[in-house]
Scaffold this motif. Structure first.
Motif, PDB file in Angstrom:
ATOM      1  N   LEU A  64       0.820  -1.206   0.000  1.00  0.00           N
ATOM      2  CA  LEU A  64       0.000   0.000   0.000  1.00  0.00           C
ATOM      3  C   LEU A  64       0.853   1.255   0.000  1.00  0.00           C
ATOM      4  N   PHE A  65       1.961   1.239   0.734  1.00  0.00           N
ATOM      5  CA  PHE A  65       2.842   2.409   0.776  1.00  0.00           C
ATOM      6  C   PHE A  65       3.407   2.708  -0.606  1.00  0.00           C
ATOM      7  N   ILE A  66       3.819   1.671  -1.315  1.00  0.00           N
ATOM      8  CA  ILE A  66       4.360   1.857  -2.665  1.00  0.00           C
ATOM      9  C   ILE A  66       3.323   2.499  -3.570  1.00  0.00           C
ATOM     10  N   SER A  67       2.106   1.968  -3.554  1.00  0.00           N
ATOM     11  CA  SER A  67       1.042   2.524  -4.397  1.00  0.00           C
ATOM     12  C   SER A  67       0.743   3.971  -4.020  1.00  0.00           C
ATOM     13  N   ALA A  68       0.740   4.252  -2.707  1.00  0.00           N
ATOM     14  CA  ALA A  68       0.357   5.584  -2.240  1.00  0.00           C
ATOM     15  C   ALA A  68       1.407   6.637  -2.574  1.00  0.00           C
ATOM     16  N   TYR A  69       2.682   6.347  -2.327  1.00  0.00           N
ATOM     17  CA  TYR A  69       3.685   7.385  -2.559  1.00  0.00           C
ATOM     18  C   TYR A  69       3.939   7.599  -4.060  1.00  0.00           C
ATOM     19  N   GLN A  70       3.644   6.580  -4.870  1.00  0.00           N
ATOM     20  CA  GLN A  70       3.776   6.738  -6.321  1.00  0.00           C
ATOM     21  C   GLN A  70       2.508   7.301  -6.962  1.00  0.00           C
ATOM     22  N   PHE A  71       1.441   7.388  -6.188  1.00  0.00           N
ATOM     23  CA  PHE A  71       0.169   7.874  -6.713  1.00  0.00           C
ATOM     24  C   PHE A  71       0.220   9.399  -6.817  1.00  0.00           C
ATOM     25  N   PRO A  72       0.094   9.963  -8.014  1.00  0.00           N
ATOM     26  CA  PRO A  72       0.190  11.418  -8.171  1.00  0.00           C
ATOM     27  C   PRO A  72      -0.959  12.134  -7.476  1.00  0.00           C
ATOM     28  N   ILE A  73      -0.625  13.106  -6.663  1.00  0.00           N
ATOM     29  CA  ILE A  73      -1.651  13.806  -5.908  1.00  0.00           C
ATOM     30  C   ILE A  73      -2.618  14.532  -6.831  1.00  0.00           C
ATOM     31  N   GLU A  74      -2.119  14.950  -8.010  1.00  0.00           N
ATOM     32  CA  GLU A  74      -3.002  15.607  -8.977  1.00  0.00           C
ATOM     33  C   GLU A  74      -4.071  14.655  -9.484  1.00  0.00           C
ATOM     34  N   GLY A  75      -3.679  13.389  -9.661  1.00  0.00           N
ATOM     35  CA  GLY A  75      -4.638  12.380 -10.104  1.00  0.00           C
ATOM     36  C   GLY A  75      -5.713  12.134  -9.070  1.00  0.00           C
ATOM     37  N   PHE A  76      -5.318  12.170  -7.796  1.00  0.00           N
ATOM     38  CA  PHE A  76      -6.303  11.990  -6.730  1.00  0.00           C
ATOM     39  C   PHE A  76      -7.259  13.174  -6.655  1.00  0.00           C
ATOM     40  N   LEU A  77      -6.713  14.392  -6.691  1.00  0.00           N
ATOM     41  CA  LEU A  77      -7.551  15.586  -6.583  1.00  0.00           C
ATOM     42  C   LEU A  77      -8.520  15.695  -7.756  1.00  0.00           C
ATOM     43  N   LYS A  78      -8.060  15.328  -8.935  1.00  0.00           N
ATOM     44  CA  LYS A  78      -8.898  15.426 -10.127  1.00  0.00           C
ATOM     45  C   LYS A  78     -10.068  14.447 -10.079  1.00  0.00           C
ATOM     46  N   ASN A  79      -9.834  13.273  -9.520  1.00  0.00           N
ATOM     47  CA  ASN A  79     -10.865  12.224  -9.492  1.00  0.00           C
ATOM     48  C   ASN A  79     -11.344  11.922  -8.075  1.00  0.00           C
ATOM     49  N   ARG A  80     -11.132  12.869  -7.147  1.00  0.00           N
ATOM     50  CA  ARG A  80     -11.366  12.616  -5.727  1.00  0.00           C
ATOM     51  C   ARG A  80     -12.812  12.262  -5.402  1.00  0.00           C
ATOM     52  N   LYS A  81     -13.770  12.887  -6.079  1.00  0.00           N
ATOM     53  CA  LYS A  81     -15.170  12.633  -5.746  1.00  0.00           C
ATOM     54  C   LYS A  81     -15.551  11.179  -6.028  1.00  0.00           C
ATOM     55  N   LEU A  82     -15.157  10.695  -7.199  1.00  0.00           N
ATOM     56  CA  LEU A  82     -15.489   9.311  -7.552  1.00  0.00           C
ATOM     57  C   LEU A  82     -14.686   8.327  -6.707  1.00  0.00           C
ATOM     58  N   ILE A  83     -13.393   8.623  -6.484  1.00  0.00           N
ATOM     59  CA  ILE A  83     -12.550   7.732  -5.685  1.00  0.00           C
ATOM     60  C   ILE A  83     -13.091   7.599  -4.265  1.00  0.00           C
ATOM     61  N   LEU A  84     -13.342   8.740  -3.609  1.00  0.00           N
ATOM     62  CA  LEU A  84     -13.843   8.723  -2.239  1.00  0.00           C
ATOM     63  C   LEU A  84     -15.247   8.124  -2.163  1.00  0.00           C
ATOM     64  N   GLY A  85     -16.070   8.429  -3.167  1.00  0.00           N
ATOM     65  CA  GLY A  85     -17.423   7.890  -3.185  1.00  0.00           C
ATOM     66  C   GLY A  85     -17.435   6.378  -3.285  1.00  0.00           C
ATOM     67  N   LEU A  86     -16.623   5.825  -4.192  1.00  0.00           N
ATOM     68  CA  LEU A  86     -16.582   4.374  -4.373  1.00  0.00           C
ATOM     69  C   LEU A  86     -15.948   3.670  -3.175  1.00  0.00           C
ATOM     70  N   ALA A  87     -14.972   4.319  -2.529  1.00  0.00           N
ATOM     71  CA  ALA A  87     -14.245   3.683  -1.434  1.00  0.00           C
ATOM     72  C   ALA A  87     -15.008   3.728  -0.115  1.00  0.00           C
ATOM     73  N   THR A  88     -16.050   4.530  -0.016  1.00  0.00           N
ATOM     74  CA  THR A  88     -16.796   4.648   1.243  1.00  0.00           C
ATOM     75  C   THR A  88     -18.266   4.253   1.039  1.00  0.00           C
ATOM     76  N   VAL A  89     -19.072   5.222   0.603  1.00  0.00           N
ATOM     77  CA  VAL A  89     -20.495   4.950   0.389  1.00  0.00           C
ATOM     78  C   VAL A  89     -20.687   3.856  -0.651  1.00  0.00           C
ATOM     79  N   GLY A  90     -19.889   3.910  -1.711  1.00  0.00           N
ATOM     80  CA  GLY A  90     -20.003   2.908  -2.772  1.00  0.00           C
ATOM     81  C   GLY A  90     -19.724   1.513  -2.270  1.00  0.00           C
ATOM     82  N   LEU A  91     -18.699   1.362  -1.429  1.00  0.00           N
ATOM     83  CA  LEU A  91     -18.378   0.033  -0.898  1.00  0.00           C
ATOM     84  C   LEU A  91     -19.506  -0.485  -0.009  1.00  0.00           C
ATOM     85  N   LEU A  92     -20.070   0.387   0.808  1.00  0.00           N
ATOM     86  CA  LEU A  92     -21.186  -0.028   1.668  1.00  0.00           C
ATOM     87  C   LEU A  92     -22.393  -0.452   0.837  1.00  0.00           C
TER      88      LEU A  92
END
Length: 395
Positions: A64-92
Motif C-alpha cells: 500500500l505504501f508503494i502505491s500511495a507514494y507513487q500515486f500522483p496527488i493531482e490524479g487523486f484531486l482530479k478524481n477525488r469525488k469518484l474515488i472517495l465515493g466508491l471507497a466509502t459509500v459505494g463500498l457499503l
C-alpha cells in the motif's frame, strides 16, 4: 514457510516478471496464481502455510505504501469525488446489494443466513488491481481511468476491514452491534487512521533533508511504511488508511518541489524491488493456499456469486458516476472489470477462518470466497486488456 521456500518462490517470480518485460498486457497475477496451484501438488510446497497476520502485517503495509507514494496527488484531486465515493459509500452499497443478492440466490444452493451473506459480501467488495493498473495504462493510455481504479483500491481496503470486523462481530454476537455504534466506530477508525498517517508523513517530509545519505533515507521510508501502520493499529485505528495517507503525504511533497528528486529515485529503485518480490511470493502463496479450500460442490454457487459481484459493482459505479455527472458507459465497464479481488480479500478470508467458530456456514463462506477470488484473479486479469482495447478502440 522456510527461507528455501522464499528463495524458490522469488526465483519463480523473477522468471514470470522477466516474461512480463517482453510482453505487453501480461496477466502476472493470473499466471502466478495458476503456478502456485501447480506447486501445491508438489509435496515440498504443500505444507506452506501463511496466516492472516503475515499477510496483514508484513505484505499489505509496503504494498500500500508503494502505491500511495507513487500515486500522483493531482490524479487523486482530479478524481477525488469518484474515488472517495466508491471507497466509502459505494463500498457499503456494494456490500448491502451483494449480500442481499447472495442471500436470495443462496436459497437455491447453500442456505446462508443474512448476516453470513453480508459477511461473504464484505470479503468480496475490496478491490486489489495490482498490475491491472499498468495494463490499463498500456491498453488505453488513459491515466484518469487508472488513477480512479488505483485510488479506489487503496482507500477501500481500509473501509472493508472496518465493515468486515463489524459484520463478524454481528454474526458472532447478534445483539452487540447497532447502526449507531457501527457508524461511530467507522468514523473513529477511518479518521484516526488518516490522522496518524498525515502526522507521520508530515514528520518524515520535514526531516528528510537532515540526512543526505540515501541509505538512511531509505531506512526512514521503511520506518514510515511500517511505523504508521503499527501505531495506528495499536490505538485501534485503521493501519491501512494510515499507510495510504502517509504515502500520499510523501507524494504531495514530491509534487511541490524538485529538491528531493534524488530521494525519489532512491525510493523507486528500492521499493520497486520490494514490490515485485512481495507480489511474486503473495500470488504464488495464494495459489498454493486456495487449492486446500476448492470443492466441486462450490463451483456453481461461486460462479453465480462472481457474476453478481460484477453486476452489483457496475450498478453502484453507474449510479455514482451519474450522480457526479461523469457517466461514461465504456469507462464504467472498465472500472467495473478492473476491480479484481486479491490480497485484502485473502486476508479477510483467513481472518474469518481463524477467528470464527468452525462449522458448515463458515466453511462454506471460506470455500466460496476463495473460489470467487480465484475466478476474479484469473478471468479478469486475463481479459482486462482486450476488453479495454475493444471498448476504447485502441490498437
Amino acid at each position: 514457510m522456510t527461507v528455501s521456500h522464499i528463495i524458490i518462490l522469488l526465483f519463480i517470480g523473477y522468471l514470470v516478471f522477466s516474461i512480463d518485460k517482453k510482453q505487453d498486457n501480461f496477466p502476472v497475477p493470473a499466471i502466478l496464481v495458476l503456478m502456485g496451484m501447480g506447486l501445491s501438488l508438489v509435496t515440498y510446497f504443500s505444507n506452506i502455510e501463511v496466516t492472516e497476520a503475515i499477510i496483514y502485517n508484513i505484505f499489505i503495509p509496503p504494498l500500500l505504501f508503494i502505491s500511495a507514494y507513487q500515486f500522483p496527488i493531482e490524479g487523486f484531486l482530479k478524481n477525488r469525488k469518484l474515488i472517495l465515493g466508491l471507497a466509502t459509500v459505494g463500498l457499503l452499497l456494494m456490500m448491502l446489494l451483494l449480500g442481499g443478492a447472495i442471500y436470495g440466490i443462496g436459497l437455491l444452493f447453500f442456505s446462508l443466513p443474512l448476516t453470513a451473506s453480508l459477511l461473504l459480501a464484505s470479503i468480496l467488495t475490496p478491490t486489489d488491481p495490482v498490475s491491472v493498473v499498468s495494463i490499463i495504462k498500456q491498453a488505453t493510455g488513459d491515466e484518469d481511468l487508472a488513477h480512479t481504479v488505483e485510488g479506489e483500491s487503496m482507500l477501500n481496503d481500509g473501509t472493508s476491514v472496518v465493515v468486515f470486523t463489524s459484520l463478524l462481530t454481528l454474526y458472532q454476537q447478534p445483539n452487540s452491534v447497532s447502526f449507531a455504534s457501527f457508524f461511530a466506530d467507522f468514523f473513529f477508525v477511518f479518521a484516526g487512521g488518516i490522522l496518524i498517517g498525515v502526522i507521520f508523513g508530515w514528520i518524515v517530509v520535514n526531516i528528510i533533508h537532515y540526512s543526505h545519505h540515501p541509505h538512511y533515507q531509505l531506512m526512514l521510508s521503511i520506518v514510515l511504511a511500517y511505523g504508521s501502520f503499527i501505531v495506528a493499529e495499536h490505538f485501534g485505528f485503521s493501519g491501512v488508511l494510515a499507510v495510504v495517507s502517509s504515502g500520499m503525504m510523501i507524494s504531495y511533497a514530491f509534487g511541490q518541489t524538485e529538491k528531493e528528486d534524488h530521494f525519489r529515485s532512491q525510493l523507486d529503485g528500492f521499493w520497486e524491488i520490494v514490490e515485485l518480490s512481495l507480489l511474486a511470493i503473495l500470488f504464488l502463496v495464494i495459489g498454493i493456499e486456495v487449492t486446500e479450500y476448492l470443492r466441486g460442490s462450490f463451483v456453481a454457487f461461486a460462479s453465480v456469486v462472481f457474476i453478481l459481484t460484477i453486476i452489483v459493482r457496475f450498478i453502484v459505479i453507474y449510479v455514482m458516476t451519474s450522480l457526479l455527472d461523469t457517466h461514461n458507459l465504456q469507462y464504467n465497464l472498465l472500472i467495473t472489470w478492473s476491480g479484481l479481488k486479491g490480497s485484502m480479500s485473502v486476508f479477510l478470508i483467513l481472518t474469518l477462518h481463524a477467528k470464527a467458530n468452525t462449522g458448515t456456514v463458515i466453511d462454506n463462506i471460506v470455500g466460496i470466497s476463495f473460489m470467487v477470488v480465484l475466478f476474479s484473479l484469473i478471468i479478469q486479469s486475463l481479459t482486462v486488456a482486450p476488453l479495454a482495447k475493444k471498448l476504447l478502440k485502441r490498437s
